[in-house]
Design a protein around this motif. Structure first.
Motif, PDB file in Angstrom:
ATOM      1  N   GLY A 196      11.581 -30.041  56.851  1.00 40.90           N
ATOM      2  CA  GLY A 196      11.378 -30.836  58.063  1.00 40.90           C
ATOM      3  C   GLY A 196      12.632 -31.581  58.452  1.00 40.90           C
ATOM      4  N   ILE A 197      12.981 -31.537  59.724  1.00 40.84           N
ATOM      5  CA  ILE A 197      14.236 -32.139  60.176  1.00 40.84           C
ATOM      6  C   ILE A 197      14.155 -33.658  60.220  1.00 40.84           C
ATOM      7  CG2 ILE A 197      13.836 -32.122  62.683  1.00 40.84           C
ATOM      8  CD1 ILE A 197      16.743 -30.922  62.897  1.00 40.84           C
ATOM      9  N   ILE A 198      12.971 -34.229  60.389  1.00 40.51           N
ATOM     10  CA  ILE A 198      12.861 -35.691  60.381  1.00 40.51           C
ATOM     11  C   ILE A 198      13.168 -36.233  58.996  1.00 40.51           C
ATOM     12  CG2 ILE A 198      11.270 -37.641  60.624  1.00 40.51           C
ATOM     13  CD1 ILE A 198       9.960 -36.232  62.950  1.00 40.51           C
ATOM     14  N   LEU A 199      12.563 -35.657  57.969  1.00 39.81           N
ATOM     15  CA  LEU A 199      12.844 -36.096  56.601  1.00 39.81           C
ATOM     16  C   LEU A 199      14.314 -35.887  56.257  1.00 39.81           C
ATOM     17  CD1 LEU A 199      11.864 -37.145  53.866  1.00 39.81           C
ATOM     18  CD2 LEU A 199      11.248 -34.795  53.255  1.00 39.81           C
ATOM     19  N   GLU A 233      14.306 -15.246  52.846  1.00 43.14           N
ATOM     20  CA  GLU A 233      15.462 -14.578  52.239  1.00 43.14           C
ATOM     21  C   GLU A 233      15.142 -13.174  51.733  1.00 43.14           C
ATOM     22  OE1 GLU A 233      15.921 -19.001  52.013  1.00 43.14           O
ATOM     23  OE2 GLU A 233      14.296 -17.584  51.628  1.00 43.14           O
ATOM     24  N   HIS A 234      13.872 -12.867  51.579  1.00 42.85           N
ATOM     25  CA  HIS A 234      13.454 -11.557  51.084  1.00 42.85           C
ATOM     26  C   HIS A 234      12.926 -10.663  52.205  1.00 42.85           C
ATOM     27  CE1 HIS A 234      13.929 -13.380  47.166  1.00 42.85           C
ATOM     28  NE2 HIS A 234      13.104 -14.343  47.523  1.00 42.85           N
ATOM     29  N   GLY A 235      13.119 -11.095  53.457  1.00 46.50           N
ATOM     30  CA  GLY A 235      12.672 -10.300  54.590  1.00 46.50           C
ATOM     31  C   GLY A 235      11.199 -10.413  54.903  1.00 46.50           C
ATOM     32  N   LYS A 236      10.544 -11.428  54.337  1.00 43.05           N
ATOM     33  CA  LYS A 236       9.110 -11.601  54.530  1.00 43.05           C
ATOM     34  C   LYS A 236       8.840 -12.682  55.578  1.00 43.05           C
ATOM     35  CE  LYS A 236       4.855 -12.757  52.023  1.00 43.05           C
ATOM     36  NZ  LYS A 236       4.282 -13.173  50.713  1.00 43.05           N
ATOM     37  N   PRO A 237       8.051 -12.358  56.613  1.00 42.61           N
ATOM     38  CA  PRO A 237       7.719 -13.379  57.620  1.00 42.61           C
ATOM     39  C   PRO A 237       6.882 -14.500  57.004  1.00 42.61           C
ATOM     40  CG  PRO A 237       7.268 -11.169  58.443  1.00 42.61           C
ATOM     41  CD  PRO A 237       7.510 -11.036  56.966  1.00 42.61           C
ATOM     42  N   TYR A 238       7.079 -15.721  57.490  1.00 39.76           N
ATOM     43  CA  TYR A 238       6.282 -16.850  57.027  1.00 39.76           C
ATOM     44  C   TYR A 238       6.064 -17.822  58.177  1.00 39.76           C
ATOM     45  CZ  TYR A 238      10.636 -19.606  56.811  1.00 39.76           C
ATOM     46  OH  TYR A 238      11.803 -20.252  57.123  1.00 39.76           O
ATOM     47  N   GLU A 239       4.998 -18.605  58.066  1.00 37.31           N
ATOM     48  CA  GLU A 239       4.703 -19.612  59.080  1.00 37.31           C
ATOM     49  C   GLU A 239       5.568 -20.841  58.856  1.00 37.31           C
ATOM     50  OE1 GLU A 239       1.017 -22.412  60.715  1.00 37.31           O
ATOM     51  OE2 GLU A 239       0.736 -21.103  58.956  1.00 37.31           O
ATOM     52  N   ALA A 240       6.255 -21.278  59.899  1.00 37.36           N
ATOM     53  CA  ALA A 240       7.053 -22.514  59.831  1.00 37.36           C
ATOM     54  C   ALA A 240       6.105 -23.686  60.041  1.00 37.36           C
ATOM     55  CB  ALA A 240       8.148 -22.497  60.887  1.00 37.36           C
ATOM     56  N   THR A 241       5.912 -24.473  58.991  1.00 31.99           N
ATOM     57  CA  THR A 241       4.962 -25.590  59.052  1.00 31.99           C
ATOM     58  C   THR A 241       5.649 -26.939  59.207  1.00 31.99           C
ATOM     59  OG1 THR A 241       4.962 -25.640  56.635  1.00 31.99           O
ATOM     60  CG2 THR A 241       3.224 -24.363  57.707  1.00 31.99           C
ATOM     61  N   ALA A 242       6.984 -26.954  59.153  1.00 28.85           N
ATOM     62  CA  ALA A 242       7.728 -28.214  59.263  1.00 28.85           C
ATOM     63  C   ALA A 242       8.383 -28.322  60.633  1.00 28.85           C
ATOM     64  CB  ALA A 242       8.790 -28.290  58.162  1.00 28.85           C
ATOM     65  N   ASP A 243       8.669 -29.547  61.030  1.00 26.92           N
ATOM     66  CA  ASP A 243       9.339 -29.795  62.296  1.00 26.92           C
ATOM     67  C   ASP A 243      10.776 -29.276  62.246  1.00 26.92           C
ATOM     68  OD1 ASP A 243       8.847 -32.193  60.479  1.00 26.92           O
ATOM     69  OD2 ASP A 243      10.741 -32.775  61.407  1.00 26.92           O
ATOM     70  N   ASP A 244      11.188 -28.574  63.305  1.00 27.22           N
ATOM     71  CA  ASP A 244      12.568 -28.092  63.390  1.00 27.22           C
ATOM     72  C   ASP A 244      13.361 -28.805  64.484  1.00 27.22           C
ATOM     73  OD1 ASP A 244      11.591 -26.928  65.714  1.00 27.22           O
ATOM     74  OD2 ASP A 244      11.637 -24.875  64.947  1.00 27.22           O
ATOM     75  N   ALA A 245      12.738 -29.796  65.115  1.00 31.03           N
ATOM     76  CA  ALA A 245      13.437 -30.620  66.103  1.00 31.03           C
ATOM     77  C   ALA A 245      12.810 -32.005  66.122  1.00 31.03           C
ATOM     78  CB  ALA A 245      13.366 -29.998  67.495  1.00 31.03           C
ATOM     79  N   ALA A 246      13.637 -33.007  66.391  1.00 24.24           N
ATOM     80  CA  ALA A 246      13.154 -34.392  66.439  1.00 24.24           C
ATOM     81  C   ALA A 246      13.917 -35.149  67.507  1.00 24.24           C
ATOM     82  CB  ALA A 246      13.340 -35.066  65.083  1.00 24.24           C
ATOM     83  N   TYR A 247      13.185 -35.920  68.277  1.00 24.30           N
ATOM     84  CA  TYR A 247      13.749 -36.703  69.373  1.00 24.30           C
ATOM     85  C   TYR A 247      13.412 -38.162  69.106  1.00 24.30           C
ATOM     86  CZ  TYR A 247      13.521 -31.921  70.985  1.00 24.30           C
ATOM     87  OH  TYR A 247      13.646 -30.545  71.048  1.00 24.30           O
ATOM     88  N   GLY A 248      14.425 -38.925  68.676  1.00 22.52           N
ATOM     89  CA  GLY A 248      14.180 -40.274  68.202  1.00 22.52           C
ATOM     90  C   GLY A 248      14.805 -41.345  69.069  1.00 22.52           C
ATOM     91  N   ILE A 249      14.124 -42.470  69.190  1.00 19.01           N
ATOM     92  CA  ILE A 249      14.659 -43.669  69.842  1.00 19.01           C
ATOM     93  C   ILE A 249      14.605 -44.795  68.820  1.00 19.01           C
ATOM     94  CG2 ILE A 249      14.409 -45.335  71.720  1.00 19.01           C
ATOM     95  CD1 ILE A 249      13.009 -43.183  73.347  1.00 19.01           C
ATOM     96  N   PHE A 250      15.740 -45.423  68.593  1.00 18.86           N
ATOM     97  CA  PHE A 250      15.851 -46.479  67.591  1.00 18.86           C
ATOM     98  C   PHE A 250      16.372 -47.742  68.259  1.00 18.86           C
ATOM     99  CE2 PHE A 250      16.966 -42.311  65.972  1.00 18.86           C
ATOM    100  CZ  PHE A 250      16.070 -42.125  64.929  1.00 18.86           C
ATOM    101  N   GLU A 251      15.692 -48.864  68.031  1.00 22.85           N
ATOM    102  CA  GLU A 251      16.225 -50.149  68.482  1.00 22.85           C
ATOM    103  C   GLU A 251      16.991 -50.764  67.323  1.00 22.85           C
ATOM    104  OE1 GLU A 251      14.906 -54.375  70.580  1.00 22.85           O
ATOM    105  OE2 GLU A 251      13.372 -53.033  69.769  1.00 22.85           O
ATOM    106  N   LEU A 252      18.239 -51.152  67.589  1.00 25.91           N
ATOM    107  CA  LEU A 252      19.086 -51.730  66.564  1.00 25.91           C
ATOM    108  C   LEU A 252      19.173 -53.231  66.755  1.00 25.91           C
ATOM    109  CD1 LEU A 252      22.049 -49.148  66.645  1.00 25.91           C
ATOM    110  CD2 LEU A 252      19.745 -48.882  65.700  1.00 25.91           C
TER     111      LEU A 252
END
Length: 383
Positions: A196-199, A233-252
């Motif tokens: 997951g890209i957020i983690l 890596e072995h040529g086997k399809p799999y379901e992507a269950t993790a986030d591959d993009a994240a759009y964050g807003i942070f107040e500093l």
């Protein structure tokens, strides 16, 4: 000149990051330069013990670089005489158990991030290491990028006046693995394996924002799994269950607003793979991996919006390049040298497990903010 050997159990060196950045470009590069000199003049000489799951890969890696110490048995490596440090570059899900074993063996610990998959585990590791009296550190490599070092210099020098906002863009297209091999391992896209890209990236953004701009005080986030099926890596399809993009807003702290997009499903149309634009009352800067360009208030042009006419200004040419002014070493290697000095003669090293836990905290809050669809405060986290 006295020389002191430091044995380093390096777990996960057959992986991309563990090999390229930590073994090849850090530990072996330190050996090639003759070691690391401490404040007292002693030369620290790292002696790596390679650990991984594949005997074949470890043997090939050791032979390629003239190394002799390797094993698939972590317990055996930790029990070897002369080993002082345990380093972890495994998949996140395997990290906690291995670090606990290293603490029990009395080793100082340096690890890739995320430190753990959740905040409770991260804090438990920090307290466990403190109680055992071992030194601990987490990789925070982006602080040592030339572009961000230049940006930090501008912040410290007051170039921006009052900082208003930060805008970050990070990522590139990671191939799905069918017609072209993916550039990242498949576990990154399975939540059950710690992907997951957020983690992954919010841990980075925490120390970048805290260390370069100002402490993070709140987070809003929207995650997405844009590519729902990939090929491993072995040529086997799999379901992507993790986030591959994240759009964050942070107040500093100070009311600064930071927006950072992170994506493995975007094609690059910018000068570098990561760029941050910082805008302030007195000037702005755009920093990437290596470059940093600025536009001061006195040199800011006066653009006028007119959609009926083509743009006549070359906006990029209106910015000035910040010179290097120094020679920048590999950031991973630089932080390794600091940690080795920290272990040997108690040199400064602020990026301990609590710093790593703050990154996990922001990732955890980002995932929760996404699930709940709301803004969340980021509580102060101290030892």
């Amino acid at each position: 000149m006295a020389r002191r050997s430091i044995g380093i159990v390096m777990n996960g060196v057959t992986g991309r990051m563990g090999y390229r950045q930590h073994l090849l470009r850090s530990i072996l590069a330190i050996r090639e330069q003759g070691g690391v000199r401490t404040a007292e003049g002693t030369v620290l000489w790292p002696e790596p013990v390679l650990v991984g799951r594949s005997e074949t890969k470890l043997r090939e890696l050791a032979e390629r670089h003239g190394l002799t110490a390797w094993t698939t048995d972590l317990a055996e490596a930790l029990a070897r005489p002369g080993t002082d440090i345990y380093f972890d570059a495994q998949v996140t899900g395997a990290r906690v158990e291995a670090i606990r074993a290293a603490v029990a063996a009395g080793k100082h610990i340096y690890t890739e991030k995320p430190l753990a998959e959740d905040l409770d585990e991260a804090l438990a590791l920090a307290r466990l290491a403190d109680e055992a009296g071992v030194k601990h550190g987490v990789v925070q490599d982006k602080l040592f990028l030339p572009g961000l070092l230049k940006l930090k210099r501008l912040v410290d020098g007051g170039f921006f006046g009052r900082i208003l906002s930060v805008r970050g863009e990070f990522g590139y297209w990671v191939f799905e693995g069918d017609w072209q091999e993916a550039q990242r391992p498949s576990w990154n896209y399975r939540a059950e394996d710690g992907g997951g890209i957020i983690l992954d990236m919010f841990c980075h953004w925490r120390y970048v924002l805290d260390g370069v701009i100002a402490p993070v005080r709140s987070v809003q986030a929207l995650g997405a799994t844009h590519i729902g099926e990939r090929v491993d890596e072995h040529g086997k399809p799999y379901e992507a269950t993790a986030d591959d993009a994240a759009y964050g807003i942070f107040e500093l702290e100070g009311g600064i607003v930071a927006q950072i997009n992170s994506s493995w499903a975007t094609r690059v149309f910018r000068d570098e793979l990561v760029e941050f634009q910082v805008d302030g009352t007195e000037g702005s800067a755009v920093a990437g991996l290596r470059r940093c360009r600025v536009q001061h208030r006195t040199m800011t042009p006066k653009p006028v919006w007119n959609p009926d006419l083509p743009a006549t200004e070359d906006f990029r040419s209106q910015w000035q390049e910040i010179p290097d002014n120094t020679e920048f070493d590999n950031g991973f290697k630089t932080q390794w040298e600091m940690f080795l000095r920290h272990v040997a003669d108690d040199g400064p090293f602020p990026w301990d497990f609590y710093a790593g836990a703050r990154g996990v905290q922001l990732a955890e809050l980002g995932l929760r903010a996404w699930r709940e669809g709301r803004r969340l405060d980021v509580p102060e986290l101290t030892p």
